[in-house]
Motif scaffolding. Structure first.
Motif, PDB file in Angstrom:
ATOM      1  N   ARG A  87      -3.609   3.097   1.781  1.00 42.92           N
ATOM      2  CA  ARG A  87      -4.392   2.688   0.624  1.00 42.92           C
ATOM      3  C   ARG A  87      -3.711   1.495  -0.055  1.00 42.92           C
ATOM      4  N   LEU A  88      -4.473   0.396  -0.231  1.00 37.21           N
ATOM      5  CA  LEU A  88      -3.928  -0.774  -0.920  1.00 37.21           C
ATOM      6  C   LEU A  88      -3.777  -0.468  -2.406  1.00 37.21           C
ATOM      7  N   VAL A  89      -2.649  -0.854  -2.971  1.00 35.38           N
ATOM      8  CA  VAL A  89      -2.375  -0.607  -4.386  1.00 35.38           C
ATOM      9  C   VAL A  89      -1.837  -1.883  -5.035  1.00 35.38           C
ATOM     10  N   GLY A 106       0.794  -1.211   0.000  1.00 35.62           N
ATOM     11  CA  GLY A 106       0.000   0.000   0.000  1.00 35.62           C
ATOM     12  C   GLY A 106       0.828   1.263   0.000  1.00 35.62           C
ATOM     13  N   ILE A 107       0.128   2.389  -0.095  1.00 36.50           N
ATOM     14  CA  ILE A 107       0.726   3.719  -0.097  1.00 36.50           C
ATOM     15  C   ILE A 107      -0.094   4.590   0.858  1.00 36.50           C
ATOM     16  N   LEU A 141      -4.392   4.165  -6.740  1.00 36.15           N
ATOM     17  CA  LEU A 141      -3.971   5.560  -6.634  1.00 36.15           C
ATOM     18  C   LEU A 141      -4.330   6.264  -7.923  1.00 36.15           C
ATOM     19  N   GLY A 142      -5.009   7.409  -7.795  1.00 44.13           N
ATOM     20  CA  GLY A 142      -5.423   8.152  -8.971  1.00 44.13           C
ATOM     21  C   GLY A 142      -4.577   9.385  -9.185  1.00 44.13           C
ATOM     22  N   ARG A 146      11.709   3.899  -9.471  1.00 49.38           N
ATOM     23  CA  ARG A 146      10.283   4.187  -9.443  1.00 49.38           C
ATOM     24  C   ARG A 146       9.502   2.937  -9.848  1.00 49.38           C
ATOM     25  N   VAL A 147       8.251   2.870  -9.386  1.00 44.56           N
ATOM     26  CA  VAL A 147       7.409   1.716  -9.694  1.00 44.56           C
ATOM     27  C   VAL A 147       6.079   2.208 -10.247  1.00 44.56           C
ATOM     28  N   GLU A 148       5.500   1.388 -11.101  1.00 47.26           N
ATOM     29  CA  GLU A 148       4.206   1.709 -11.692  1.00 47.26           C
ATOM     30  C   GLU A 148       3.085   1.284 -10.747  1.00 47.26           C
ATOM     31  N   VAL A 149       2.119   2.181 -10.539  1.00 47.60           N
ATOM     32  CA  VAL A 149       0.930   1.865  -9.750  1.00 47.60           C
ATOM     33  C   VAL A 149      -0.209   1.592 -10.727  1.00 47.60           C
TER      34      VAL A 149
END
Length: 386
Positions: free
Chosen positions: A344-346, A331-332, A362-363, A355-358
């Motif tokens: 927030r679970l992602v 999550g984030i 997350l909007g 960096r990582v892709e969500v």
């Protein structure tokens, strides 16, 4: 008695006082939220090159299965698996006695054909001389007939002998042509037998290494029997399959990133060297060969991962430090308008460096903690820092 009485009375008074302050459920005064200082950013979608990642197998660019070309017993195998070889090295020796017998037979057939040719030439020369004499006689009789000096019977006999001589000459010329054809056939058989004698000594086609040995001394070899597998060292490729939906974005010569876990996850740049034009009918995928750079300690069969760029796409990226693992959950910490952190679970996708892709959870435009400290918990207030 008096002391006991006063003790009971004091206890009752304390109980009455405590029960007099009633606190209704849910009306307790909220404690002030703990504040954590952390960097906060706004989620943005950026255009990043989309890369298709596939598993691949390392293979030599040049590999050969060396097979026998003749029938015979394997006399000796001069190499072992793993041996390095040079072009022209003797690898396998096959019993040449069968080939020697064939060579002797071919030589004998050639000698016989040449004798037959000599005989046919002699017969032709004799027939040519007879035809020449018959023609001269016939010409003289033609002149005598014109002068009415010979009878018709004599002329007809001379004419018949002339025609027979010409027919005999034609026949002997055909015999000479047939004899010469047999000589050519015998010479070709002799050359083939001589080549087969060379095939009894199996040589290395190029510099490389023996990776597999399929015969032992004493085995019977026949044309097409696999003897050894050799491959050229130093030149390798990563073989992978690409789904048909991506094949239009790939072309020969384009760069691809290859990661080899067996070599400490070394990451190198390869080149798409070959695209097999026909797709597999069952998987609907195409075979791609990515040429690897030279100088790597690669071995056939090694596992690799290949990333091929297939164009740009919108990706929501966050720093890897923003992602928190809570057991099996990822999550984030999202920050609301009141600067309160909410876990927030992602779902995470491809990594792009640090960096990582969500993919979901997350909007764009939402604020989040970019570097979540270990003490940050859901419901804490965040003080944004630079």
């Amino acid at each position: 008695m008096g002391q006991r009485y006063w003790g009971v009375l004091v206890g009752v008074l304390v109980l009455l006082v405590g029960c007099g302050e009633k606190i209704g459920p849910g009306t307790s005064a909220p404690a002030e939220r703990e504040v954590v200082r952390a960097p906060v950013a706004e989620a943005r979608v950026s255009q990043e090159p989309f890369q298709y990642e596939a598993v691949a197998t390392i293979n030599a660019r040049t590999g050969s299965t060396i097979a026998a070309k003749l029938l015979g017993t394997v006399q000796a195998v001069h190499v072992r698996q793993g041996d390095r070889i040079k072009a022209g090295d003797l690898l396998v020796t096959i019993d040449p006695r069968t080939v020697s017998a064939q060579l002797e037979q071919a030589q004998a057939a050639l000698n016989e054909a040449r004798r037959a040719e000599t005989s046919a030439l002699s017969a032709r020369d004799a027939a040519a001389a007879a035809a020449e004499l018959a023609e001269g006689t016939f010409r003289r009789y033609e002149q005598l007939r014109a002068e009415n000096s010979v009878s018709d019977q004599e002329f007809d006999e001379v004419q018949s002998r002339f025609r027979q001589a010409r027919a005999t000459l034609s026949q002997t010329e055909a015999m000479v042509a047939a004899a010469r054809s047999r000589v050519q056939q015998a010479e070709a058989a002799l050359r083939q037998a001589d080549v087969a004698r060379g095939d009894a000594r199996v040589m290395a086609p190029y510099d490389g290494r023996v990776v597999n040995k399929m015969v032992e001394e004493g085995d019977m070899a026949s044309p097409g029997t696999p003897l050894l597998t050799v491959e050229q060292e130093g030149l390798y490729c990563a073989d992978l399959v690409l789904p048909e939906r991506h094949i239009q974005a790939v072309r020969e010569g384009m760069a691809a990133t290859v990661v080899v876990p067996a070599l400490d996850n070394i990451e190198v740049e390869g080149t798409v060297g070959r695209i097999v034009p026909a797709a597999d009918a069952r998987s609907r995928s195409f075979e791609i060969k990515v040429a690897m750079p030279e100088g790597l300690d690669l071995k056939t069969g090694m596992f690799a991962r290949v990333r091929i760029p297939l164009g740009g796409t919108g990706v929501l990226l966050v720093p890897e430090s923003a992602v928190r693992q809570e057991g099996q959950l990822t999550g984030i910490f999202v920050v609301d308008e009141e600067m309160v952190a909410r876990f927030r679970l992602v779902r995470i996708g491809t990594r792009y460096g640090d960096r990582v892709e969500v993919i979901s959870g997350l909007g764009e435009g939402q604020r989040y903690v970019t570097e979540a400290p270990p003490t940050l918990r859901d419901g804490m207030r965040v003080e944004a820092i630079q």
